[in-house]
Design a protein around this motif. Structure first.
Motif, PDB file in Angstrom:
ATOM      1  N   ASP A  95      70.369  57.541  53.048  1.00  0.00           N
ATOM      2  CA  ASP A  95      69.487  58.658  52.714  1.00  0.00           C
ATOM      3  C   ASP A  95      70.286  59.792  52.071  1.00  0.00           C
ATOM      4  O   ASP A  95      71.335  60.193  52.575  1.00  0.00           O
ATOM      5  CB  ASP A  95      68.801  59.159  53.980  1.00  0.00           C
ATOM      6  CG  ASP A  95      67.846  60.307  53.719  1.00  0.00           C
ATOM      7  OD1 ASP A  95      67.041  60.214  52.776  1.00  0.00           O
ATOM      8  OD2 ASP A  95      67.911  61.307  54.465  1.00  0.00           O
ATOM      9  N   GLY A  96      69.785  60.289  50.949  1.00  0.00           N
ATOM     10  CA  GLY A  96      70.426  61.405  50.273  1.00  0.00           C
ATOM     11  C   GLY A  96      71.508  61.014  49.282  1.00  0.00           C
ATOM     12  O   GLY A  96      71.975  61.863  48.514  1.00  0.00           O
ATOM     13  N   SER A  98      72.987  59.156  45.893  1.00  0.00           N
ATOM     14  CA  SER A  98      72.445  58.940  44.552  1.00  0.00           C
ATOM     15  C   SER A  98      73.381  58.025  43.785  1.00  0.00           C
ATOM     16  O   SER A  98      74.556  57.863  44.139  1.00  0.00           O
ATOM     17  CB  SER A  98      72.255  60.268  43.810  1.00  0.00           C
ATOM     18  OG  SER A  98      73.484  60.946  43.647  1.00  0.00           O
ATOM     19  N   GLU A 107      67.988  59.042  43.160  1.00  0.00           N
ATOM     20  CA  GLU A 107      68.216  59.499  44.523  1.00  0.00           C
ATOM     21  C   GLU A 107      67.583  58.531  45.514  1.00  0.00           C
ATOM     22  O   GLU A 107      66.459  58.058  45.308  1.00  0.00           O
ATOM     23  CB  GLU A 107      67.616  60.890  44.722  1.00  0.00           C
ATOM     24  CG  GLU A 107      67.801  61.445  46.134  1.00  0.00           C
ATOM     25  CD  GLU A 107      67.124  62.778  46.346  1.00  0.00           C
ATOM     26  OE1 GLU A 107      66.966  63.169  47.520  1.00  0.00           O
ATOM     27  OE2 GLU A 107      66.725  63.418  45.349  1.00  0.00           O
ATOM     28  N   MET A 109      65.996  57.890  49.175  1.00  0.00           N
ATOM     29  CA  MET A 109      65.291  58.631  50.216  1.00  0.00           C
ATOM     30  C   MET A 109      64.900  57.685  51.339  1.00  0.00           C
ATOM     31  O   MET A 109      64.218  56.679  51.092  1.00  0.00           O
ATOM     32  CB  MET A 109      64.028  59.285  49.637  1.00  0.00           C
ATOM     33  CG  MET A 109      64.283  60.191  48.447  1.00  0.00           C
ATOM     34  SD  MET A 109      62.742  60.808  47.690  1.00  0.00           S
ATOM     35  CE  MET A 109      62.171  61.910  48.987  1.00  0.00           C
ATOM     36  N   LYS A 157      58.540  64.466  53.222  1.00  0.00           N
ATOM     37  CA  LYS A 157      59.700  64.494  52.331  1.00  0.00           C
ATOM     38  C   LYS A 157      59.277  64.165  50.891  1.00  0.00           C
ATOM     39  O   LYS A 157      59.706  64.816  49.938  1.00  0.00           O
ATOM     40  CB  LYS A 157      60.722  63.475  52.827  1.00  0.00           C
ATOM     41  CG  LYS A 157      62.055  63.498  52.126  1.00  0.00           C
ATOM     42  CD  LYS A 157      62.950  62.350  52.606  1.00  0.00           C
ATOM     43  CE  LYS A 157      63.218  62.380  54.087  1.00  0.00           C
ATOM     44  NZ  LYS A 157      64.190  61.322  54.480  1.00  0.00           N
TER      45      LYS A 157
END
Length: 255
Positions: A95-96, A98, A107, A109, A157
């Protein structure tokens, strides 16, 4: 140059997507429900597959991978948290994080809820997010592994992405989702109009995805747990957003 995104109907109601950069010739595939339709799409356009981006481990999203890789050796990306039950990954992502695809930042997620370790891929340059079975057109995925609170956090999110972001989800469930949404938000004029358009599209054999995040925010009950009208309809005026979402999801499960 802008990325070209091709929607590929697979199986009875799945979608895969090809993302192509004409300048470099690179092509990415998001999920692999079956091989034949994907290989035909690549051959028809004379595209060579560079990468595969897997969203989650369910068979209807990965079962065609081996046959696709036999014809098009490519690097495979997927979630590190799901790697123990995914096909072999060349890149395990969190997660987060890229990565670069043909000069475009993508990116990662975490959107757990439908499954634990489900990820989405967001490309701001293309105004596109590939959500598979998390956020869907007028819906969201059933909670097979995660909790309602996890899914609500995942949807929240996604909900703060730019409104013009296109939501590329994993299934053609929109007509059924529309029928359910009208039981939760029956006086929403945007939803009523959208439902009519969906019926016309399906009658004509046209996909109902992608859809814009703005459209989902205005019509998708799973994103609208804070809406006073929906809360009143459910008699949940004093509940948390997560509790309202959980009630909507439970009603959909029984619909």
């Amino acid at each position: 140059m802008p990325l070209e995104i091709l929607t590929i109907p697979c199986l009875s109601d799945n979608y895969a997507y090809l993302v192509h950069d004409d300048a470099t010739g690179q092509t990415a595939l998001i999920d692999v429900p079956e091989a034949d339709a994907i290989l035909k799409a690549l051959a028809d356009r004379q595209w060579h597959l560079s990468e595969v981006w897997i969203t989650h481990h369910h068979a209807d999203h990965v079962q065609g991978l081996a046959d696709v890789l036999t014809a098009h050796p490519a690097k495979v990306r997927g979630a590190a948290d799901d790697s123990h039950r995914l096909p072999a990954l060349d890149f395990a992502l969190g997660d987060g994080e890229s990565f670069d695809f043909a000069g475009h930042e993508v990116e990662v997620m975490d959107v757990s809820g439908h499954t634990i370790g489900h990820i989405a891929y967001y490309c701001a340059d293309a105004k596109a997010v590939f959500t598979a079975d998390s956020l869907m057109a007028l819906g969201c995925g059933r909670l097979f592994e995660g909790t309602a609170d996890q899914m609500w956090k995942s949807l929240s999110k996604l909900a703060v992405l730019p409104p013009d972001t296109q939501i590329y989800s994993g299934h053609e469930y929109t007509a059924a989702n529309a029928r359910f949404a009208l039981t939760i938000d029956p006086h929403n004029s945007d939803l009523i109009s959208r439902s009519q358009g969906i019926a016309a599209s399906r009658t004509a054999g046209k996909p109902t995805v992608p859809s814009s995040l703005a459209t989902e925010a205005a019509t998708n009950p799973f994103l609208r747990a804070a809406d006073p009208t929906i809360r009143a309809h459910l008699n949940m005026q004093h509940a948390s957003d997560s509790e309202v979402f959980a009630e909507i999801r439970a009603r959909k499960d029984a619909f």
